[in-house]
Enzyme design. Sequence first.
Site, PDB file in Angstrom:
ATOM      1  N   GLU A  40      10.979  -2.009   8.589  1.00  0.00           N
ATOM      2  CA  GLU A  40       9.851  -2.943   8.536  1.00  0.00           C
ATOM      3  C   GLU A  40      10.344  -4.384   8.632  1.00  0.00           C
ATOM      4  O   GLU A  40      11.374  -4.747   8.060  1.00  0.00           O
ATOM      5  CB  GLU A  40       9.144  -2.734   7.187  1.00  0.00           C
ATOM      6  CG  GLU A  40       8.146  -3.797   6.779  1.00  0.00           C
ATOM      7  CD  GLU A  40       7.762  -3.691   5.309  1.00  0.00           C
ATOM      8  OE1 GLU A  40       6.688  -4.211   4.959  1.00  0.00           O
ATOM      9  OE2 GLU A  40       8.519  -3.106   4.513  1.00  0.00           O
ATOM     10  N   LYS A 110      -0.207  -3.886   8.758  1.00  0.00           N
ATOM     11  CA  LYS A 110      -0.130  -3.295   7.416  1.00  0.00           C
ATOM     12  C   LYS A 110      -1.406  -3.562   6.618  1.00  0.00           C
ATOM     13  O   LYS A 110      -1.876  -4.696   6.526  1.00  0.00           O
ATOM     14  CB  LYS A 110       1.082  -3.871   6.692  1.00  0.00           C
ATOM     15  CG  LYS A 110       1.431  -3.197   5.365  1.00  0.00           C
ATOM     16  CD  LYS A 110       2.715  -3.818   4.813  1.00  0.00           C
ATOM     17  CE  LYS A 110       3.149  -3.176   3.515  1.00  0.00           C
ATOM     18  NZ  LYS A 110       4.355  -3.854   2.971  1.00  0.00           N
ATOM     19  N   CYS A 147       5.868   0.984   4.652  1.00  0.00           N
ATOM     20  CA  CYS A 147       6.418   0.738   3.320  1.00  0.00           C
ATOM     21  C   CYS A 147       5.432   1.072   2.192  1.00  0.00           C
ATOM     22  O   CYS A 147       5.205   2.237   1.887  1.00  0.00           O
ATOM     23  CB  CYS A 147       6.892  -0.717   3.237  1.00  0.00           C
ATOM     24  SG  CYS A 147       8.085  -1.033   1.913  1.00  0.00           S
TER      25      CYS A 147
END
Length: 269
Positions: A40, A110, A147
């Site tokens: 990431e 995200k 994540c």
Amino acid sequence: MRIAVGQFAATADWTSNLAVCTELTAEAERGGADLLVLPEGVLARFTEDRHRIREVAQPLDGPFVTALRTATAGGNTTVVVGIHEPSGDGRVFNTLVALRDGALIAHYRKIHLYDAFGDLESENVCPAEGPPVIVEVAGTKVGLMTCYDVRFPELARLLVDAGAEVLALPAAWVRGPSKEHHWEVMITARALENTCWVAASGECGPRNIGNSLVVDPLGTVRSRLATAPGLIWAQADATSTAAARRALPVLANRRFAVDPTPIPLGAPR
């Protein structure tokens, strides 16, 4: 599907990070990878002055992604990697890009930001509102997560409901008490409860744990790294996924659906 997962420690210099991504892409292509998952937010990493990601963020047609698109041209490997891109409100999006044969085939911004364990990702990153994102790789649907997303089982289930048999999870999992345990437990849980593969890339280095791994639909770790940079491999196939789903029919046996309606930010929980 032949899966490669790479990890390295990103620096503040995006050109250096690009060189590592390009090298890992070439190695994955030589090894016959259908899918390469990298960490990431590797356009640039600032351990202390994390607000500087606002200064160095690049758009999806910027030089970092453009150069990686070029690195994939003529190849078969789909590369999934995280960058930061300008959001328009002064912050950035934490964005995954999926690249294949010179093209940007998908991107995922995200949704769940790491406002936990004393961190406040939302100070510099704008949370996305978009739907879950799936890409097709070698005839297999791959769901994209980033994540902290792994702590939210409903997102993984929505991706699997949309047909995903593999979840690609780039991450920069921050060190801390029991954090390595959390990482492996969450990845294994998402694999087991959805009888799917999870290919998780964790950035290594002074701030993050590394510990990249590939977990199969019955929760077995097929390949892993420790804290050093490297590349690991695993073979995922539809036959073994189907066999796992026959032996452990949790998707067929469940009694409740996941509501895909987003909860507005700031709404009472």
